[in-house]
Write a protein that holds these residues in place. Sequence first.
Motif, PDB file in Angstrom:
ATOM      1  N   UNK A  36     -24.413 -15.121   5.860  1.00  0.00           N
ATOM      2  CA  UNK A  36     -24.366 -16.190   4.862  1.00  0.00           C
ATOM      3  C   UNK A  36     -25.698 -16.323   4.135  1.00  0.00           C
ATOM      4  N   UNK A  37     -26.788 -16.190   4.868  1.00  0.00           N
ATOM      5  CA  UNK A  37     -28.109 -16.279   4.260  1.00  0.00           C
ATOM      6  C   UNK A  37     -28.342 -15.134   3.277  1.00  0.00           C
ATOM      7  N   UNK A  77     -37.733 -14.812   5.137  1.00  0.00           N
ATOM      8  CA  UNK A  77     -38.156 -13.703   5.992  1.00  0.00           C
ATOM      9  C   UNK A  77     -38.390 -14.195   7.418  1.00  0.00           C
ATOM     10  N   UNK A  78     -39.076 -15.321   7.559  1.00  0.00           N
ATOM     11  CA  UNK A  78     -39.322 -15.906   8.880  1.00  0.00           C
ATOM     12  C   UNK A  78     -38.003 -16.257   9.554  1.00  0.00           C
ATOM     13  N   UNK A  79     -37.073 -16.824   8.788  1.00  0.00           N
ATOM     14  CA  UNK A  79     -35.784 -17.223   9.352  1.00  0.00           C
ATOM     15  C   UNK A  79     -35.037 -16.025   9.916  1.00  0.00           C
ATOM     16  N   UNK A  80     -34.984 -14.938   9.169  1.00  0.00           N
ATOM     17  CA  UNK A  80     -34.271 -13.754   9.648  1.00  0.00           C
ATOM     18  C   UNK A  80     -34.907 -13.193  10.918  1.00  0.00           C
ATOM     19  N   UNK A  81     -36.228 -13.179  10.967  1.00  0.00           N
ATOM     20  CA  UNK A  81     -36.914 -12.632  12.134  1.00  0.00           C
ATOM     21  C   UNK A  81     -36.666 -13.493  13.369  1.00  0.00           C
ATOM     22  N   UNK A  82     -36.755 -14.809  13.226  1.00  0.00           N
ATOM     23  CA  UNK A  82     -36.534 -15.695  14.365  1.00  0.00           C
ATOM     24  C   UNK A  82     -35.073 -15.635  14.817  1.00  0.00           C
ATOM     25  N   UNK A  83     -34.151 -15.610  13.874  1.00  0.00           N
ATOM     26  CA  UNK A  83     -32.734 -15.531  14.249  1.00  0.00           C
ATOM     27  C   UNK A  83     -32.435 -14.206  14.955  1.00  0.00           C
ATOM     28  N   UNK A  84     -33.111 -13.135  14.539  1.00  0.00           N
ATOM     29  CA  UNK A  84     -32.929 -11.846  15.209  1.00  0.00           C
ATOM     30  C   UNK A  84     -33.301 -11.933  16.686  1.00  0.00           C
ATOM     31  N   UNK A  85     -34.409 -12.619  16.974  1.00  0.00           N
ATOM     32  CA  UNK A  85     -34.834 -12.701  18.367  1.00  0.00           C
ATOM     33  C   UNK A  85     -33.921 -13.642  19.155  1.00  0.00           C
ATOM     34  N   UNK A  86     -33.324 -14.625  18.479  1.00  0.00           N
ATOM     35  CA  UNK A  86     -32.343 -15.476  19.138  1.00  0.00           C
ATOM     36  C   UNK A  86     -31.067 -14.700  19.450  1.00  0.00           C
ATOM     37  N   UNK A  87     -30.703 -13.790  18.555  1.00  0.00           N
ATOM     38  CA  UNK A  87     -29.540 -12.945  18.807  1.00  0.00           C
ATOM     39  C   UNK A  87     -29.789 -12.064  20.024  1.00  0.00           C
ATOM     40  N   UNK A  88     -30.992 -11.510  20.127  1.00  0.00           N
ATOM     41  CA  UNK A  88     -31.337 -10.714  21.300  1.00  0.00           C
ATOM     42  C   UNK A  88     -31.217 -11.541  22.573  1.00  0.00           C
ATOM     43  N   UNK A  89     -31.688 -12.784  22.504  1.00  0.00           N
ATOM     44  CA  UNK A  89     -31.606 -13.649  23.674  1.00  0.00           C
ATOM     45  C   UNK A  89     -30.179 -13.984  24.034  1.00  0.00           C
ATOM     46  N   UNK A  90     -29.318 -14.154  23.015  1.00  0.00           N
ATOM     47  CA  UNK A  90     -27.920 -14.470  23.276  1.00  0.00           C
ATOM     48  C   UNK A  90     -27.172 -13.273  23.851  1.00  0.00           C
ATOM     49  N   UNK A  91     -27.533 -12.075  23.389  1.00  0.00           N
ATOM     50  CA  UNK A  91     -26.869 -10.866  23.874  1.00  0.00           C
ATOM     51  C   UNK A  91     -27.398 -10.406  25.216  1.00  0.00           C
ATOM     52  N   UNK A  92     -28.685 -10.714  25.497  1.00  0.00           N
ATOM     53  CA  UNK A  92     -29.299 -10.318  26.772  1.00  0.00           C
ATOM     54  C   UNK A  92     -29.977 -11.537  27.375  1.00  0.00           C
ATOM     55  N   UNK A  93     -29.248 -12.357  28.137  1.00  0.00           N
ATOM     56  CA  UNK A  93     -29.823 -13.589  28.692  1.00  0.00           C
ATOM     57  C   UNK A  93     -31.072 -13.353  29.528  1.00  0.00           C
TER      58      UNK A  93
END
Length: 389
Positions: free
Chosen positions: A338-339, A278-294
Amino acid sequence: MDFPQSRNQSPSQLPTSSSKYHHPYFTSAEVEYLSEKQRGKFSATQDEKTRQTACGFLEAMGARIGFPRRTTATAQNLYHRFHLFFSRKDFQNYWARIFDVALGALYVSTKMHDTLKKPRELLAVSYAVRFPELAAKSKHPGGEVDLDTMDSQIIEADRQRLLAVERLILETICFNFTSRMPFPYVIKIGRALKVTKQLTKLAWRLAVDSHRTLLPIQYPPHTIALGSIYVACLLSSFEQLELPNQEGFQTSQKIVSLLGKRGNWEKKYHSQVEDLEDIAHTIIDILIQGAQSPSASTSPSTPSSPTPHPSRNMHIPPVASQLPTPFNADQLIRLKITMRETEHPPRVRHPLGSVDPSALYGKDGTLQVGRNNDGTVRFLFGPPGIAGP
């Protein structure tokens, strides 16, 4: 900005006393219920945008003043917790809601970590962050806005709102000033798992990013730390060339294999694999936001000294950071897919205490805060059936 008003009751109807309990952590169901209840007409996307704006503002404030990471992270947690109990409609102005509550949370955090700043000092820095054009005109060596050049009535009104929010935040935490951070656990658990220094540094930065989410009010700090290490190893091993094993250290692939399935480590670290996922998905989600919106970037450029870059075209300067991996958004999305293929079913999490805290959020307002005429109120450091610290 209007704050919640007292309930319309006659003196004979007012309770003589009541108790309010501090809940250190909430289940996912409780967070979802409370967030939806307080969100009102705001969508989940608008709510997330507001949350990230507030967190970015607190990052910029902490960087300018030089607060330690624990002060900034605790302020972000307090902001998240505040809006579990207070509706968006309680605050008329969009920007005032963000900045007033965030600044009040930061003020409380400075008291909790003995990094106290006076309200006027915080206001001076906040004006510089929010209004770069005022800071450009200021002759203050630290880039702060000279309050003597501003309307004293405006400053006093802002100071009073900061103190009003402070009182409400103190009630939401029931005056419990205990604050535990995941950062020391990242170091200790990293050593126990024989994680390389490079991965430990990445996990530290991911733990920083976790405070931009609601994770720290759902999981204890040692679980956040273990989850950050798990994510760091996932990012370093997924679609990456396998690096040679460093002597005395475990590879990221081995750590992912260990933490990605049940084992003795769950008992040793008092965490469960479902929580790490659960923690992994949440953190990766915020990384995706950062990658899509620098411009809405996440973790600071270094663990100890994030540096904001003010922009005259923005109310909040973006925190200087880069995605701490070479991944782009598409790769991160593939990692999530994959997860999902191998993850465990979510576990049932029971609320703390002998009484379901959800019952305290009912129409009777048992757990409401910021209300006057409640008679004598007892603020307890733990939910019913749980001893205080």
